[in-house]
Design an enzyme around this catalytic site. Structure first.
Site, PDB file in Angstrom:
ATOM      1  CG  ASP A  26     -16.747 -15.456  56.131  1.00 29.24           C
ATOM      2  OD1 ASP A  26     -16.663 -14.588  57.007  1.00 29.24           O
ATOM      3  OD2 ASP A  26     -17.320 -15.260  55.023  1.00 29.24           O
ATOM      4  CB  ILE A  27     -21.096 -17.542  53.627  1.00 27.18           C
ATOM      5  CG1 ILE A  27     -21.987 -18.329  52.680  1.00 27.18           C
ATOM      6  CG2 ILE A  27     -21.196 -16.053  53.381  1.00 27.18           C
ATOM      7  CD1 ILE A  27     -23.475 -18.047  52.905  1.00 27.18           C
ATOM      8  CG  ASN A  59     -13.871  -6.216  60.113  1.00 27.46           C
ATOM      9  OD1 ASN A  59     -12.696  -5.862  60.134  1.00 27.46           O
ATOM     10  ND2 ASN A  59     -14.322  -7.147  59.288  1.00 27.46           N
ATOM     11  N   GLY A  89     -15.509  -1.617  59.010  1.00 25.06           N
ATOM     12  CA  GLY A  89     -15.944  -2.586  58.009  1.00 25.06           C
ATOM     13  C   GLY A  89     -16.887  -3.649  58.539  1.00 25.06           C
ATOM     14  CD  GLN A  90     -19.734  -4.811  63.923  1.00 24.15           C
ATOM     15  OE1 GLN A  90     -19.268  -3.787  64.438  1.00 24.15           O
ATOM     16  NE2 GLN A  90     -20.398  -5.720  64.615  1.00 24.15           N
ATOM     17  CG  HIS A 128     -18.391 -11.611  63.649  1.00 29.08           C
ATOM     18  ND1 HIS A 128     -19.347 -10.615  63.709  1.00 29.08           N
ATOM     19  CD2 HIS A 128     -17.653 -11.350  62.538  1.00 29.08           C
ATOM     20  CE1 HIS A 128     -19.196  -9.809  62.663  1.00 29.08           C
ATOM     21  NE2 HIS A 128     -18.168 -10.225  61.941  1.00 29.08           N
ATOM     22  CG  HIS A 162     -13.399 -12.019  60.346  1.00 24.36           C
ATOM     23  ND1 HIS A 162     -14.074 -12.296  59.179  1.00 24.36           N
ATOM     24  CD2 HIS A 162     -14.036 -10.947  60.901  1.00 24.36           C
ATOM     25  CE1 HIS A 162     -15.069 -11.426  59.032  1.00 24.36           C
ATOM     26  NE2 HIS A 162     -15.064 -10.594  60.071  1.00 24.36           N
TER      27      HIS A 162
HETATM   28  P1  AMP Z   1     -17.975  -8.418  59.317  1.00 27.88           P
HETATM   29  O1  AMP Z   1     -17.860  -7.683  58.014  1.00 27.88           O
HETATM   30  O2  AMP Z   1     -16.742  -8.362  60.169  1.00 27.88           O
HETATM   31  O3  AMP Z   1     -19.226  -8.026  60.063  1.00 27.88           O
HETATM   32  O4  AMP Z   1     -18.070  -9.941  58.920  1.00 27.88           O
HETATM   33  C1  AMP Z   1     -19.232 -10.599  58.576  1.00 27.88           C
HETATM   34  C2  AMP Z   1     -18.790 -11.878  57.911  1.00 27.88           C
HETATM   35  O5  AMP Z   1     -19.895 -12.770  57.917  1.00 27.88           O
HETATM   36  C3  AMP Z   1     -18.369 -11.717  56.446  1.00 27.88           C
HETATM   37  O6  AMP Z   1     -17.040 -12.195  56.275  1.00 27.88           O
HETATM   38  C4  AMP Z   1     -19.390 -12.571  55.682  1.00 27.88           C
HETATM   39  O7  AMP Z   1     -18.827 -13.241  54.578  1.00 27.88           O
HETATM   40  C5  AMP Z   1     -19.857 -13.532  56.744  1.00 27.88           C
HETATM   41  N1  AMP Z   1     -21.191 -14.079  56.561  1.00 27.88           N
HETATM   42  C6  AMP Z   1     -22.319 -13.409  56.226  1.00 27.88           C
HETATM   43  N2  AMP Z   1     -23.376 -14.240  56.189  1.00 27.88           N
HETATM   44  C7  AMP Z   1     -22.906 -15.468  56.513  1.00 27.88           C
HETATM   45  C8  AMP Z   1     -23.493 -16.766  56.644  1.00 27.88           C
HETATM   46  N3  AMP Z   1     -24.811 -16.969  56.438  1.00 27.88           N
HETATM   47  N4  AMP Z   1     -22.694 -17.812  56.991  1.00 27.88           N
HETATM   48  C9  AMP Z   1     -21.360 -17.615  57.185  1.00 27.88           C
HETATM   49  N5  AMP Z   1     -20.765 -16.430  57.092  1.00 27.88           N
HETATM   50  C10 AMP Z   1     -21.498 -15.371  56.754  1.00 27.88           C
END
Ligand code: AMP
Ligand code: ZN
Length: 112
Positions: free
Chosen positions: A30-31, A85, A91-92, A98, A100
């Protein structure tokens, strides 16, 4: 071609730190990590959320990959958290399926 962040990562158009890949999923770091270990297991197919999943085997497969990563990155012994999420109140933020996988610290309950 779907223009979403995770589709672009799956296609290799955006950089990512890849931890696992097969024909159905990728796992990346995760970024914006919320724990010392924070990975995302992402379906290769663009599916908006768990509400759109029709193939239960895909979810079973994702959980096999989560188990593999939890063992590979030594999370299994102390424990870890798996989060999905779904939708606005869930919180999506990225509408591409995906899960986590977080570990390396004790988790609070209830989450925020
Ligand atoms: P969600 O809020 O469950 O939709 O999670 C989306 C997740 O994607 C968040 O934890 C972000 O930090 C992560 N995210 C967004 N952009 C990127 C990216 N380019 N590379 C890796 N993770 C990312
Ligand atoms: Zn997508």
């Amino acid at each position: 071609m779907v223009d979403c962040v995770f589709c672009r990562i799956v296609r290799g158009e955006l950089p990512s730190v890849k931890l696992f890949e097969d024909d159905k999923v990728i796992a990346i770091k995760d970024i914006n990590p919320q724990a010392p270990f924070h990975a995302l297991v992402i379906s290769k197919k663009h599916i908006e959320s768990i509400l759109e999943v029709e193939d239960g085997e895909l979810i079973a497969h994702i959980f096999r990959v989560i188990k593999f990563l939890a063992n590979k990155y030594n999370l299994a012994k102390k424990g870890f958290r798996v989060v999905n999420n779904c939708g606005h109140d869930g919180g999506q933020t990225i509408y591409h399926l995906h899960f986590h996988l977080m570990g390396g610290r004790p988790m609070d309950w209830p989450p925020g």
